[in-house]
Write an enzyme that holds these catalytic residues in place. Structure first.
Site, PDB file in Angstrom:
ATOM      1  CB  SER A 170       3.029  -6.213   4.603  1.00  0.00           C
ATOM      2  OG  SER A 170       2.325  -7.429   4.815  1.00  0.00           O
TER       3      SER A 170
ATOM      4  CB  SER B 184       0.414  -9.923   7.049  1.00  0.00           C
ATOM      5  OG  SER B 184      -0.506  -9.073   6.394  1.00  0.00           O
ATOM      6  CB  SER B 185      -4.076  -8.875  10.833  1.00  0.00           C
ATOM      7  OG  SER B 185      -3.754  -7.509  10.650  1.00  0.00           O
ATOM      8  CG  ASN B 186      -3.882  -6.452   4.389  1.00  0.00           C
ATOM      9  OD1 ASN B 186      -3.083  -6.792   3.519  1.00  0.00           O
ATOM     10  ND2 ASN B 186      -5.018  -5.837   4.131  1.00  0.00           N
TER      11      ASN B 186
ATOM     12  CG  HIS C  25       2.369  -0.602  11.671  1.00  0.00           C
ATOM     13  ND1 HIS C  25       3.584  -1.201  11.407  1.00  0.00           N
ATOM     14  CD2 HIS C  25       1.429  -1.387  11.121  1.00  0.00           C
ATOM     15  CE1 HIS C  25       3.372  -2.324  10.733  1.00  0.00           C
ATOM     16  NE2 HIS C  25       2.076  -2.458  10.539  1.00  0.00           N
TER      17      HIS C  25
ATOM     18  CB  CYS D 243      -0.932   0.009   1.210  1.00  0.00           C
ATOM     19  SG  CYS D 243      -0.076   0.139   2.804  1.00  0.00           S
TER      20      CYS D 243
ATOM     21  CD  GLU E 255      -3.713   1.742  11.767  1.00  0.00           C
ATOM     22  OE1 GLU E 255      -4.828   2.309  11.740  1.00  0.00           O
ATOM     23  OE2 GLU E 255      -3.312   1.007  10.849  1.00  0.00           O
TER      24      GLU E 255
ATOM     25  CG  HIS F 137      -2.117  -3.971  14.334  1.00  0.00           C
ATOM     26  ND1 HIS F 137      -1.672  -2.764  13.829  1.00  0.00           N
ATOM     27  CD2 HIS F 137      -2.017  -4.871  13.316  1.00  0.00           C
ATOM     28  CE1 HIS F 137      -1.327  -2.930  12.554  1.00  0.00           C
ATOM     29  NE2 HIS F 137      -1.530  -4.194  12.223  1.00  0.00           N
TER      30      HIS F 137
ATOM     31  CB  CYS G 132       0.750   5.446   6.767  1.00  0.00           C
ATOM     32  SG  CYS G 132      -0.544   5.666   5.534  1.00  0.00           S
TER      33      CYS G 132
END
Length: 290
Positions: free
Chosen positions: A273, A229-231, A74, A12, A128, A126, A96
């Site tokens: 990621s 990576s949860s995403n 994050h 991203c 973030e 997490h 970001c």
């Protein structure tokens, strides 16, 4: 066999920006420390380590006085910036911009709405989310997809709801509705007490419909993602929903020839990621495998 890499997959904007900042510093020959793993991808962190970047923990900040330290995409809580200043650390801030804007919104709500409960839809622990909690002196309530988390909320008090940028919009909308119903059952007026702020990154949220469409186009889907990576787990789950021949790997070493038996096409995708170079290497490995 036709092999296609999903056009929207990979880094991203925020992750790409942080990695470019790291590469720029390393090309200048500087020693560089990153506060935590720069991305949840073991292959990419190994590549940057080979370039000279070291990973540091928050406990090591005092020992990094005068040295350059990269803050990952994050984001960090305010106390991290205080410690950086106290120790005269050369900060390279890779937070970001979307996350930074969200941090400011959370902090503003916390300062201007002392009567309200600040809720963050996200994953406890997490990075973030920790950064967002820090904007509220760690008084925010973190709520995930577990129904048990709703017990943390006082439905008779005002609620200001935000979201971690990488959560699903479906889950966020469902949570907002559950809070609304909880307030009604408690005899409170959600139209007056509930403020819903959809702070999910649109670049991330648009991946959901796109990846389902992509997964349906191909006989086999290979989804590559770091283990943490949860995403990645979320996006892989969407692939699996529409294509049972979807497989999750963290490197090309995990590929199995039998996955492609009888297949005419294979699609490769990855988390926010996952670097493009890793997906390209995966495509080459599939060609060699077959």
């Amino acid at each position: 066999m036709q092999i296609e890499i999903e056009a929207r997959s990979g880094f991203c904007f925020g992750v790409k920006r942080a990695i470019e900042m790291a590469e720029a510093a390393l090309r200048q020959g500087e020693e560089l420390y990153c506060l935590g793993a720069i991305v949840h991808n073991e292959e990419e962190t190994a590549r940057l380590h080979q370039m000279g970047m070291e990973e540091a923990t928050h406990r090591q900040l005092e020992a990094l006085s005068g040295k350059p330290v990269l803050l990952r995409a994050h984001g960090e809580p305010p106390e991290t910036y205080d410690r950086i200043q106290e120790n005269d650390i050369q900060v390279i801030d890779g937070t970001c911009p979307v996350v930074r804007k969200l941090q400011k919104r959370v902090r503003k709500a916390f300062e201007e709405r002392p009567e309200a409960q600040i809720l963050i839809y996200g994953k406890k622990g997490h990075p973030e989310v920790v950064g967002l909690e820090g904007q509220t002196a760690f008084q925010a309530i973190v709520v995930g997809d577990d129904d048990g988390d709703l017990k943390k909320i006082d439905f008779q008090r005002a609620v200001v709801l935000f979201s971690q940028t990488t959560m699903s919009q479906e889950g966020f909308r469902d949570l907002a509705e559950r809070i609304r119903q909880g307030m009604k059952e408690a005899g409170a007026d959600p139209d007056h007490l509930l403020s819903v702020n959809d702070t999910i990154c649109r670049q991330v949220s648009r991946r959901g419909p796109a990846i389902k469409e992509f997964a349906q186009k191909h006989d086999v889907i290979i989804f590559v993602s770091g283990l943490g990576s949860s995403n990645g787990r979320y996006l892989y789950g969407l692939c699996k929903e529409v294509n049972q021949r979807s497989f999750l790997v963290s490197s090309e070493k995990e590929l199995k020839k039998e996955w492609f038996s009888g297949a005419q096409s294979a699609g490769i995708s990855g988390a926010t990621s996952t670097p493009l170079w890793q997906m390209e290497r995966l495509a080459e490995t599939i060609k060699e495998l077959l």
